[in-house]
Each structure stands twice: as C-alpha cells, then as structure tokens.
Write an enzyme that holds these catalytic residues in place. Structure first.
Site, PDB file in Angstrom:
ATOM      1  N   GLU A   1      -0.346  -0.769  -5.051  1.00  0.00           N
ATOM      2  CA  GLU A   1      -1.677  -1.286  -5.348  1.00  0.00           C
ATOM      3  C   GLU A   1      -2.268  -0.845  -6.683  1.00  0.00           C
ATOM      4  O   GLU A   1      -3.235  -0.060  -6.721  1.00  0.00           O
ATOM      5  CB  GLU A   1      -2.652  -0.927  -4.207  1.00  0.00           C
ATOM      6  CG  GLU A   1      -2.280  -1.609  -2.912  1.00  0.00           C
ATOM      7  CD  GLU A   1      -3.385  -1.553  -1.860  1.00  0.00           C
ATOM      8  OE1 GLU A   1      -4.386  -0.849  -2.062  1.00  0.00           O
ATOM      9  OE2 GLU A   1      -3.237  -2.244  -0.835  1.00  0.00           O
TER      10      GLU A   1
ATOM     11  N   GLU B   1       2.531  -3.634   2.725  1.00  0.00           N
ATOM     12  CA  GLU B   1       1.361  -3.115   3.457  1.00  0.00           C
ATOM     13  C   GLU B   1       0.455  -4.267   3.858  1.00  0.00           C
ATOM     14  O   GLU B   1       0.139  -5.123   3.038  1.00  0.00           O
ATOM     15  CB  GLU B   1       0.604  -2.134   2.551  1.00  0.00           C
ATOM     16  CG  GLU B   1      -0.624  -1.513   3.196  1.00  0.00           C
ATOM     17  CD  GLU B   1      -1.382  -0.600   2.226  1.00  0.00           C
ATOM     18  OE1 GLU B   1      -0.748   0.212   1.526  1.00  0.00           O
ATOM     19  OE2 GLU B   1      -2.620  -0.711   2.165  1.00  0.00           O
TER      20      GLU B   1
END
Ligand code: CA
Length: 324
Positions: free
Chosen positions: A158, A247
């Site tokens: 991320e 995720e």
C-alpha cells in the site's frame, strides 16, 4: 476398447483423488505470470485463497508462530498465507531488524512445511524512504528462499498518496536484488493510493523482468470501495495486468466499521469470476471488524467457534468451502 476406457477411467479417478490429497504447492508447483495472469505449472490460474497475519506488532504479533500457521493450513484450509512485517512503527524492522526477520522466517518456514504459498510482505506505506533497508531484507529473503516454490515477495504494501513513478522506481531498485538470488518466484509490486490505482500501473507496467504481479486491495463494506474501484481493477485486467489481492477485508478501509454481507458477497463473486488469488485481512484479536479473532483467543491456534469474530466465522467458512 472398452477395457482400455475402463482402465483410463480408473486412472483418471485415482489421479483426481490423489491430487486432492496433495498440498497446494505440490498441486500447483512454481507459480508464474503468463499472458497477464498468475498461473500454476499447468498454466492455469491457481486461485489461491488465504489469510494475512496482522502487522508483526501490537496485538497481532503474538499470533506470529508456527502453531497459528499450521492451524490456518489445517483448519481454515488456506492455500496462501501473508506475513505482514511492520517496518516503520516502534518495534518494527527499522528499529529491530533481527527480531522482525526472525518472526517472518519462523512463519515462512512453517508455511513451507505445510505446503502452502506464503507472501513475504514489506508492510510499509513509505517504502521509498526505506530503500536501503528493504533491499537488504529482500536480499536475505531471496538468498534463503530462492529455491522453494512457496515464496512470493510483496515489496511494498500500500504505497500511500504517491505517484506511479515513485512506486515503479522503487520496484526497479528492489526487483534486481531479488532476481540476483531468485530467478523466477513471483514478485508483487504495489500501486498508488493504497494499492488501488492498478489502472495507472497497467498503462505503464514494469518491463524487463518476468513473473511480476501487481497487488490490488479493497475493503468490501467501505462506501468508497464499490463500483468505481472495481472498474479500475476491471480496466487493469483488460489491459493485461496480472493482479493478486494480497489484502482485502470484510469491513471498511480503517479495518473497522460495518461488515456489510451483501457488499462482501459482490466482491467475493467478482474475485471468483476473475479467478484472482487473495488473502483476507487479518489475524488479530484487536477489537475491530476485520479481526478474525475474539479477544484473548489462544495464541497457538486451536480456536473454537467462540474464539472467532463474525468476520472470522465467515472467512473460515468461505475458505473451507472454496478451497476444498
Ligand atoms: Ca526461485
């Protein structure tokens, strides 16, 4: 002729039964990227489904042990584990590299023994600021695990509000280090805005290296993670970008918030329709919607229904159903 058919039929049934008893890695072998897709040694999308450990810090850290990995493989029937090594916060890799690396390798070693795939995740929103550290870490990992098919490298979880050039430049520094010691295992690259802008990465993908995949993340119940976000991923897939969902959570982007079953089912169907591999966030007993465990669930696995949150019970059922 009839005898031959019978023999072939018996052989087919035996092979199918045998295949079911094999571990996910024994069945699928070395993963690779081919024609814009993550595929197994037979060239078919393996559709790995599993769970992410939490940050290797705070409440999630106590679940970093071989017992939990073994329980997730045997009881949750995961085919892929994600090991999310905390980097920046206090106690993370920047401060305690040896300790953090040991947490990772203990979990990875057990995943290998269980015959499942394992993502080694550099869980850092600002990895471009820690390039020297991540290069050293992934060098160690590639040296240690370059010869096993189980390991997948996720080099930047991320990237926060940054541009694709920054993410790509970082990847172009780390990938060659890994490839020096591991010629072929899949390397997962992030995309800007918390692994959402895969459409931007798809317009300018990484060239010159094989077996590069891209992570896409979403939180199923979040109002800002609905049709428009799926459209970005659809666009990337159409452009031939190999996606892996390293995720996703049943709740909102904070990890907490609502657990909307209807929205979660839409996302799950989308992943199945697109034959994508995924890891659900996360193994912790923190009081939050996406936590799999209730407070003080046993730290070595062996969890009963009473130890699972609504998210935990739901994800366990999904995994046991889809991975059987
Ligand atoms: Ca290799």
């Amino acid at each position: 002729m009839r005898l031959l058919l019978i023999i072939l039929l018996v052989l087919a049934i035996t092979t199918a039964t045998f295949a079911q008893n094999l571990s996910p890695v024994a069945r699928n072998g070395a993963l690779k990227v081919q024609d814009g897709k993550l595929v197994n040694q037979q060239g078919i999308a393996p559709q790995l489904r599993g769970i992410s450990l939490s940050w290797s810090l705070w409440q999630g850290r106590k679940y970093y042990n071989p017992g939990v990995v073994s329980w997730l493989a045997g009881d949750f029937k995961i085919s892929m584990l994600r090991v999310a090594m905390g980097v920046e916060p206090d106690g993370g890799y920047l401060q305690q590299p040896d300790e953090q690396q040991k947490l990772v390798t203990d979990a990875v070693d057990q995943a290998i023994r269980e015959g499942i795939y394992v993502l080694i995740d550099w869980h850092d929103h600002h990895a471009n600021q820690h390039l020297r550290d991540s290069k050293e870490f992934f060098k160690q990992m590639a040296k240690k695990y370059g010869d096993v098919p189980n390991v997948i490298y996720e080099i930047w979880n991320e990237p926060a509000k940054t541009d694709w050039k920054t993410v790509k430049d970082y990847a172009m520094q780390v990938i060659p280090i890994i490839r020096k010691y591991d010629k072929n295992n899949v390397i997962v690259v992030g995309s800007p805005n918390w692994d959402q802008d895969v459409d931007i990465a798809a317009a300018d993908p990484i060239n010159g290296f094989s077996n590069i995949a891209y992570s896409f993340h979403f939180y199923a119940s979040d109002n800002y993670h609905q049709e428009a976000l799926r459209a970005k991923a659809d666009k990337a897939i159409k452009l031939g970008l190999p996606l892996i969902i390293t995720e996703w959570g049943v709740g909102e982007a904070s990890g907490d918030g609502e657990f909307n079953m209807q929205k979660t089912q839409i996302w799950l169907k989308w992943m199945e329709d697109n034959q994508l591999s995924w890891a659900n966030w996360n193994i912790t007993d923190k009081h939050e919607t996406t936590a799999i465990l209730q407070k003080d669930a046993p730290i070595y696995g062996g969890w009963t229904d009473a130890n699972l949150t609504p998210a935990g019970a739901y994800i366990r059922n999904v995994l046991r159903e889809l991975n059987k």
